[in-house]
Design an enzyme around this catalytic site. Structure first.
Site, mmCIF file in Angstrom:
data_model
loop_
_atom_site.group_PDB
_atom_site.id
_atom_site.type_symbol
_atom_site.label_atom_id
_atom_site.label_comp_id
_atom_site.label_asym_id
_atom_site.label_seq_id
_atom_site.Cartn_x
_atom_site.Cartn_y
_atom_site.Cartn_z
ATOM 1 N N ASN A 131 0.836 -1.201 0.000
ATOM 2 C CA ASN A 131 0.000 0.000 0.000
ATOM 3 C C ASN A 131 0.873 1.254 0.000
ATOM 4 O O ASN A 131 1.959 1.284 0.594
ATOM 5 C CB ASN A 131 -1.029 -0.004 1.125
ATOM 6 C CG ASN A 131 -0.478 -0.271 2.506
ATOM 7 O OD1 ASN A 131 0.537 -0.935 2.664
ATOM 8 N ND2 ASN A 131 -1.144 0.243 3.511
ATOM 9 N N GLU A 167 -2.985 -4.540 -3.356
ATOM 10 C CA GLU A 167 -3.465 -5.402 -4.443
ATOM 11 C C GLU A 167 -3.419 -4.674 -5.777
ATOM 12 O O GLU A 167 -2.961 -5.203 -6.791
ATOM 13 C CB GLU A 167 -4.918 -5.836 -4.179
ATOM 14 C CG GLU A 167 -5.123 -6.665 -2.928
ATOM 15 C CD GLU A 167 -5.423 -5.836 -1.676
ATOM 16 O OE1 GLU A 167 -4.798 -4.771 -1.503
ATOM 17 O OE2 GLU A 167 -6.257 -6.289 -0.887
HETATM 18 N N1 THU Z 1 -5.261 -1.639 2.362
HETATM 19 C C1 THU Z 1 -4.676 -2.420 1.416
HETATM 20 O O1 THU Z 1 -3.602 -2.096 0.912
HETATM 21 N N2 THU Z 1 -5.304 -3.563 1.052
HETATM 22 C C2 THU Z 1 -6.439 -4.038 1.620
HETATM 23 O O2 THU Z 1 -6.907 -5.109 1.251
HETATM 24 C C3 THU Z 1 -7.111 -3.269 2.660
HETATM 25 C C4 THU Z 1 -6.549 -1.945 2.956
HETATM 26 C C5 THU Z 1 -4.553 -0.443 2.815
HETATM 27 C C6 THU Z 1 -5.144 0.875 2.428
HETATM 28 C C7 THU Z 1 -4.597 1.770 3.514
HETATM 29 O O3 THU Z 1 -3.288 2.183 3.176
HETATM 30 C C8 THU Z 1 -4.500 0.873 4.724
HETATM 31 O O4 THU Z 1 -4.501 -0.451 4.220
HETATM 32 C C9 THU Z 1 -5.604 1.051 5.739
HETATM 33 O O5 THU Z 1 -6.841 0.861 5.168
#
Ligand code: THU
Length: 129
Positions: A42, A55
């Site tokens: 992320n 993802e």
């Molecule tokens: N996030 C992801 O990268 N993938 C997920 O499946 C759920 C959420 C990230 C987005 C944000 O940076 C952090 O997790 C909190 O929501």
């Protein structure tokens, strides 16, 4: 690349997450049908809505390398129960027909089909059987 290898790669990639606002790091590893692995973490932004999930970063990484046929994605985070992809990511998984989804925390892996996470995703607009 076994499922365990893919999960291990996702954990390593999670270390690169840029998550100063949520402090919630996520890693992903995407296996293409020709056996390549593409990773994502992320990437947050001070304008929170601009955040990219792990993802979608992995998928963009693959697409930008010219690869668009996939088998499996592994998604990992340090949660009590294995993480589940957000709705936006589910739609993007559907776009690229990523039908096998592994989600892991440090003690457990769950395996989902895309249809379980996003029923009827290919009915109508995507028009895939
Ligand atoms: N996030 C992801 O990268 N993938 C997920 O499946 C759920 C959420 C990230 C987005 C944000 O940076 C952090 O997790 C909190 O929501």
């Amino acid at each position: 690349m076994t499922d365990n290898d893919l999960i291990t790669t996702a954990w390593a990639t999670r270390e690169n997450a840029y998550a100063p606002y949520s402090n919630f790091k996520v890693g992903a590893a995407l296996l293409s049908t020709d056996g390549q692995t593409f990773t994502g973490c992320n990437v947050e932004n001070i304008s929170y809505g601009l955040t990219n999930c792990a993802e979608r970063v992995a998928i963009a990484n693959a697409i930008s390398s010219g690869i668009s046929s996939f088998c499996t994605i592994a998604i990992v985070a340090d949660t009590d129960t294995p993480i589940s992809p957000c709705g936006a990511c589910r739609q993007v998984l559907a776009e690229f027909n990523i039908t096998r989804i592994l989600t892991s925390n440090k003690s457990q892996t769950l395996i989902f089909t895309l249809n379980e996470l996003l029923p009827r995703a290919t009915t109508g607009i995507l028009n895939r059987p």
